[in-house]
Design a protein around this motif. Structure first.
Motif, PDB file in Angstrom:
ATOM      1  N   GLY A   8      -2.491   9.717  -4.633  1.00 16.72           N
ATOM      2  CA  GLY A   8      -1.910  11.038  -4.797  1.00 16.72           C
ATOM      3  C   GLY A   8      -2.787  11.832  -5.825  1.00 16.72           C
ATOM      4  N   ARG A   9      -2.261  12.181  -6.838  1.00 23.01           N
ATOM      5  CA  ARG A   9      -3.097  12.894  -7.718  1.00 23.01           C
ATOM      6  C   ARG A   9      -4.216  12.515  -8.416  1.00 23.01           C
ATOM      7  N   ASP A  10      -4.000  10.975  -8.557  1.00 22.20           N
ATOM      8  CA  ASP A  10      -4.972  10.184  -9.126  1.00 22.20           C
ATOM      9  C   ASP A  10      -6.028   9.937  -8.258  1.00 22.20           C
ATOM     10  N   ALA A  11      -6.105  10.062  -6.965  1.00 18.92           N
ATOM     11  CA  ALA A  11      -6.989   9.498  -6.442  1.00 18.92           C
ATOM     12  C   ALA A  11      -8.647  10.150  -6.773  1.00 18.92           C
ATOM     13  N   ARG A  12      -9.578   8.940  -6.486  1.00 20.05           N
ATOM     14  CA  ARG A  12     -10.898   9.257  -6.513  1.00 20.05           C
ATOM     15  C   ARG A  12     -11.527   8.800  -5.340  1.00 20.05           C
ATOM     16  N   VAL A  13     -12.850   9.452  -5.345  1.00 26.20           N
ATOM     17  CA  VAL A  13     -13.637   9.089  -3.926  1.00 26.20           C
ATOM     18  C   VAL A  13     -15.069   8.720  -4.435  1.00 26.20           C
ATOM     19  N   SER A  36      14.266  12.619  12.044  1.00 22.90           N
ATOM     20  CA  SER A  36      13.656  11.196  11.968  1.00 22.90           C
ATOM     21  C   SER A  36      11.992  11.140  12.167  1.00 22.90           C
ATOM     22  N   ALA A  37      11.565  12.101  13.054  1.00 25.51           N
ATOM     23  CA  ALA A  37       9.955  12.340  13.202  1.00 25.51           C
ATOM     24  C   ALA A  37       9.534  12.737  11.849  1.00 25.51           C
ATOM     25  N   LEU A  38      10.118  13.389  11.091  1.00 25.58           N
ATOM     26  CA  LEU A  38       9.526  13.979   9.950  1.00 25.58           C
ATOM     27  C   LEU A  38       9.756  12.695   8.740  1.00 25.58           C
ATOM     28  N   GLU A  39      10.496  12.170   9.066  1.00 26.16           N
ATOM     29  CA  GLU A  39      10.770  11.068   8.043  1.00 26.16           C
ATOM     30  C   GLU A  39       9.536   9.933   8.269  1.00 26.16           C
ATOM     31  N   VAL A  40       9.364   9.689   9.441  1.00 26.97           N
ATOM     32  CA  VAL A  40       8.461   8.679  10.008  1.00 26.97           C
ATOM     33  C   VAL A  40       6.830   9.236   9.314  1.00 26.97           C
ATOM     34  N   ALA A  41       6.843  10.360   9.616  1.00 25.15           N
ATOM     35  CA  ALA A  41       5.437  11.094   9.212  1.00 25.15           C
ATOM     36  C   ALA A  41       5.098  10.836   7.695  1.00 25.15           C
ATOM     37  N   ARG A  42       6.499  11.240   6.902  1.00 28.51           N
ATOM     38  CA  ARG A  42       6.054  11.268   5.561  1.00 28.51           C
ATOM     39  C   ARG A  42       5.991   9.903   5.210  1.00 28.51           C
ATOM     40  N   CYS A  43       6.648   8.975   5.569  1.00 29.94           N
ATOM     41  CA  CYS A  43       6.300   7.506   5.127  1.00 29.94           C
ATOM     42  C   CYS A  43       4.838   7.233   5.414  1.00 29.94           C
ATOM     43  N   ASP A  44       4.492   7.391   6.621  1.00 25.47           N
ATOM     44  CA  ASP A  44       3.045   7.201   6.895  1.00 25.47           C
ATOM     45  C   ASP A  44       2.031   8.021   5.940  1.00 25.47           C
ATOM     46  N   LEU A  45       2.430   9.168   5.537  1.00 26.99           N
ATOM     47  CA  LEU A  45       1.388   9.673   4.570  1.00 26.99           C
ATOM     48  C   LEU A  45       1.498   9.155   3.457  1.00 26.99           C
ATOM     49  N   VAL A  46       2.747   9.008   3.045  1.00 29.09           N
ATOM     50  CA  VAL A  46       2.728   8.199   1.755  1.00 29.09           C
ATOM     51  C   VAL A  46       1.999   6.882   1.653  1.00 29.09           C
TER      52      VAL A  46
END
Length: 190
Positions: A8-13, A36-46
């Motif tokens: 998230g906001r603490d990510a470093r590259v 349900s499609a949105l929830e699957v996408a949200r879980c994958d993004l997290v």
């Protein structure tokens, strides 16, 4: 290896990475319900390292009377990126950037995942918006998004619900929650 550590906001590259040019948005047409499609996408993004917003964006989209439902997710932080910008520049090419504490903060990126019902299923859009307020102009979210898009396509195809997948460079200001106009107005994201 995508060169991104943290979440998230603490990510470093890290210094050794290639982000490629995957586009900034993808649209899936699928034969399933939008929620349900949105929830699957949200879980994958997290799972890929994006941090979910506080839920206020989705509520504001719903209150606006839109047919869309939406989530906002983040990578990197504007303030951290600005503060560490000079230090990152000084440490470049010293070898210290190989160590996680000295890596530059990820370019602040907002990702909007939104879906709406269609006649025979749903339309799912996932779009990224890199902030102009941060200290880097890289598209650090690109490899993470590419993995999410490919994973979703594979999952929807395996479930037999995928109709199509399209890649876009940007979302037109068509009042979808993923458009620049909407994120600027509802989230003050620039």
């Amino acid at each position: 290896m995508n060169g991104v550590s943290g979440h998230g906001r603490d990510a470093r590259v890290g210094p050794l990475r290639w982000n490629g040019v995957p586009g900034r948005a993808a649209r899936f047409l699928i034969e399933t319900d939008a929620a349900s499609a949105l929830e699957v996408a949200r879980c994958d993004l997290v799972a890929q390292g994006f941090a979910a917003g506080d839920g206020g964006f989705g509520e504001r989209v719903a209150q606006s009377g839109s047919e869309w439902i939406a989530h906002d997710l983040y990578l990197g932080d504007v303030e951290t990126s600005r503060k560490r910008g000079v230090l990152t520049w000084l440490l470049a090419d010293t070898g210290l950037e190989l160590l996680v504490p000295f890596r530059r903060p990820a370019t602040p990126t907002l990702v909007v995942a939104c879906a709406r019902p269609r006649r025979a299923g749903a339309e799912l859009v996932i779009a990224s918006h890199v902030s102009v307020r941060g200290a880097s102009d890289s598209n650090d979210a690109a490899p993470l998004l590419r993995r999410v898009w490919d994973g979703l396509e594979e999952r929807f195809r395996a479930d037999g619900v995928l109709v199509s997948r399209e890649k876009f460079w940007r979302i037109e200001n068509d009042d979808s929650p993923a458009s620049q106009k909407v994120v600027r107005e509802l989230l003050d994201w620039r």
